[in-house]
Design an enzyme around this catalytic site. Structure first.
Site, PDB file in Angstrom:
ATOM      1  N   ASP A  36       0.838  -1.189   0.000  1.00 34.76           N
ATOM      2  CA  ASP A  36       0.000   0.000   0.000  1.00 34.76           C
ATOM      3  C   ASP A  36       0.875   1.243   0.000  1.00 34.76           C
ATOM      4  O   ASP A  36       2.104   1.150  -0.082  1.00 34.76           O
ATOM      5  CB  ASP A  36      -0.970  -0.004   1.193  1.00 34.76           C
ATOM      6  CG  ASP A  36      -0.242  -0.155   2.523  1.00 34.76           C
ATOM      7  OD1 ASP A  36       0.802   0.491   2.705  1.00 34.76           O
ATOM      8  OD2 ASP A  36      -0.716  -0.932   3.379  1.00 34.76           O
ATOM      9  N   LYS A  58      -5.030   3.324  -1.797  1.00 32.56           N
ATOM     10  CA  LYS A  58      -6.044   4.200  -2.371  1.00 32.56           C
ATOM     11  C   LYS A  58      -5.591   4.729  -3.721  1.00 32.56           C
ATOM     12  O   LYS A  58      -4.459   5.147  -3.908  1.00 32.56           O
ATOM     13  CB  LYS A  58      -6.318   5.366  -1.425  1.00 32.56           C
ATOM     14  CG  LYS A  58      -7.497   6.231  -1.829  1.00 32.56           C
ATOM     15  CD  LYS A  58      -7.783   7.286  -0.762  1.00 32.56           C
ATOM     16  CE  LYS A  58      -9.006   8.108  -1.118  1.00 32.56           C
ATOM     17  NZ  LYS A  58      -9.311   9.117  -0.087  1.00 32.56           N
ATOM     18  N   MET A 173      -2.593   8.177  12.855  1.00 32.74           N
ATOM     19  CA  MET A 173      -3.696   8.387  11.916  1.00 32.74           C
ATOM     20  C   MET A 173      -4.817   9.243  12.502  1.00 32.74           C
ATOM     21  O   MET A 173      -5.987   8.958  12.314  1.00 32.74           O
ATOM     22  CB  MET A 173      -4.269   7.043  11.456  1.00 32.74           C
ATOM     23  CG  MET A 173      -3.229   6.103  10.875  1.00 32.74           C
ATOM     24  SD  MET A 173      -3.835   4.420  10.615  1.00 32.74           S
ATOM     25  CE  MET A 173      -4.038   3.849  12.308  1.00 32.74           C
TER      26      MET A 173
END
Length: 515
Positions: A36, A58, A173
């Site tokens: 990722d 993403k 995060m």
């Protein structure tokens, strides 16, 4: 066909050199890699030829792939008997859902191994000059998830216990929830003037640090348009940043530099850029290889077997030295047969390569190009002499022509050939997004081949794409090729060496590095 195996590997916080040796082994040996955006793309350069890449992060047209789908990908490829490496940012077991993936593999009877990584909760603050523990300030650290909606956060976190913990708080995060986090900490007893730091894309060229207090950090984040991913540090240890900040003080901090040298030589330039805090992106415009075909080998062999006939042995590149030696090995020839020849080198790196094989050059010019070399040799050549020039197939003709004008017979052998490097089309996105700050050229051929690779990747006007990127050229001849390709040269060192090039890049970046 038997079942394969899955390695759940922590890639570390961003700097590719922070991966573990075991993690690197898993990358080099796998058949499939699943990764990722939090794993450095530079780690993919270590994949073996033919390894399949599967990106599960993403993309512009889709959200991050769901965990169930990632589990399915790991299982399907392992059931096909493949070795799979699941590369995850930081440590796979620290908010990385490594436990969920391991459970899914266990249910299917698939063998797996967990390879820990350097967690961003510790490494990113360290790169910002913030120790998460300190004898005088904090004897413990709590790592807390911040990537949930406020209601979910309040369900998962016992704010009274977190707030009253004596040590440092690290939220991963949590940028989008920084206001809620700060308010909860204040409401449960933390003083509003408690120090807070947010570090975005820590350990990379994009690292940015924002410092405030619980009372004002939300407004500062909004004003700076500070976006994820980032690590949040709450505690008095943040006050150590000004004293201990090191990464952001390095001369090339924030600079992402495109290295276009052939893959075999790129490492030296990349290492020097990294030593100064820059982030090299290796995109070799060219590769070198032994010339193919019997005719080429026959011509080289004939020239080398006449070793005793040469009065001069002239090398104009490190590649020329390495491939010359490889051809001697291939034909079983002893280098001592060249005992009559006076050895010359075009520059210090070529001279260093020669000394590495036991040859000490008699000539080393003040100006490191063919014309400078000829000038230094002029008093040592006589009409009727012979000179062997082991070079590449794209070498300029100026040196042999000048030797002929002096009555010397030049014998040229193309001991290696230069070809465009394959792959790497993803570099175009970086260039279009302004992600490359400086592009380096170390020869005229790197200019030509980079332009060719960009065209092959669908770029109609490569010079236009590179217009926003500073061009660093190693010397006048390379600069001329760059200008011929429509590029503006911003950096050219006084000497045509890698050390001088890196020094010139650092001087250029000094006034442009991020604050």
């Amino acid at each position: 066909m038997g079942k394969g195996k899955v390695y759940l590997v922590g890639a570390g916080p961003g700097d590719p050199k922070l991966i573990t040796l075991r993690g690197l082994e898993c990358i080099r040996t796998c058949d499939v890699i699943v990764y990722d955006r939090l794993a450095s793309p530079r780690l993919l350069a270590h994949l073996k030829p033919g390894a399949e890449r599967i990106y599960v992060g993403k993309l512009p047209d889709r959200h991050t792939m769901k965990q169930e789908e990632i589990n399915r990908i790991l299982i399907e490829h392992a059931l096909e008997g493949k070795i799979v490496t699941r590369l995850k940012g930081g440590d796979p077991m620290v908010f990385g859902r490594g436990g969920e993936e391991a459970e899914a593999l266990r249910r299917e009877g698939i063998e797996f191994e967990i390879v820990p990584g350097v967690t961003s909760a510790i490494a990113v603050p360290a790169y910002a000059g913030i120790p998460v523990t300190h004898r005088d300030l904090a004897s413990s650290v709590s790592i807390i998830t911040g990537h949930e909606n406020p209601e979910k956060l309040d369900e998962l976190i016992r704010w009274d216990r977190v707030t009253n913990a004596a040590g440092t708080l690290v939220f991963l995060m949590g940028v989008a929830r920084i206001g809620h986090i700060a308010r909860q900490l204040i409401a449960h007893g933390r003083p509003p003037d408690t120090k807070v730091a947010l570090i975005r894309w820590g350990t990379t060229a994009d690292q940015r640090t924002l410092v405030g207090t619980l009372a004002d950090i939300e407004e500062k984040v909004k004003a700076a348009r500070f976006e994820p991913p980032a690590v949040i540090v709450v505690g008095e240890v943040v006050g150590k940043r000004e004293q201990l900040m090191w990464y952001e003080r390095r001369p090339l901090f924030g600079a992402r530099v495109l290295v276009t040298r052939a893959r075999a030589q790129a490492g030296t330039l990349s290492q020097k850029i990294e030593e100064l805090g820059g982030e090299p992106v290796e995109f070799p415009a060219i590769e070198t290889r032994m010339p193919a075909g019997e005719a080429a080998a026959s011509a080289i062999g004939e020239a080398l077997r006449a070793a005793e006939s040469y009065d001069h042995l002239i090398f104009t590149s490190v590649n020329g030295v390495h491939y010359f030696l490889e051809w001697l090995r291939r034909f079983g020839l002893d280098i001592r047969r060249f005992h009559r020849a006076r050895v010359a080198a075009v520059g210090p790196k070529t001279a260093e390569a020669l000394r590495g094989i036991g040859l000490v050059p008699a000539e080393l010019p003040e100006k490191y190009h063919a014309e400078g070399l000829l000038e230094s040799m002029r008093d040592h050549v006589r009409p009727g002499e012979r000179a062997l020039l082991p070079r590449g197939d794209l070498a300029r003709k100026s040196l042999p022509e000048a030797l002929r004008a002096l009555g010397v017979e030049p014998v040229e052998i193309a001991v290696y050939e230069t070809v465009p490097a394959a792959g790497g089309e993803d570099i175009v996105d970086l260039l279009r997004g302004g992600g490359i700050h400086i592009v380096t050229f170390t020869s005229a051929s790197t200019v030509r081949h980079l332009i060719g690779r960009l065209q092959a990747a669908g770029v109609e006007h490569p010079a236009g794409l590179l217009a926003g990127t500073a061009v660093a050229s190693i010397g006048p001849l390379t600069s001329a090729a760059a200008r011929e390709a429509g590029l503006e040269v911003a950096i050219e060192p006084p000497e045509s060496t890698i050390d001088a090039l890196v020094a010139a890049i650092a001087a250029y970046w000094a006034d442009r590095r991020p604050v």
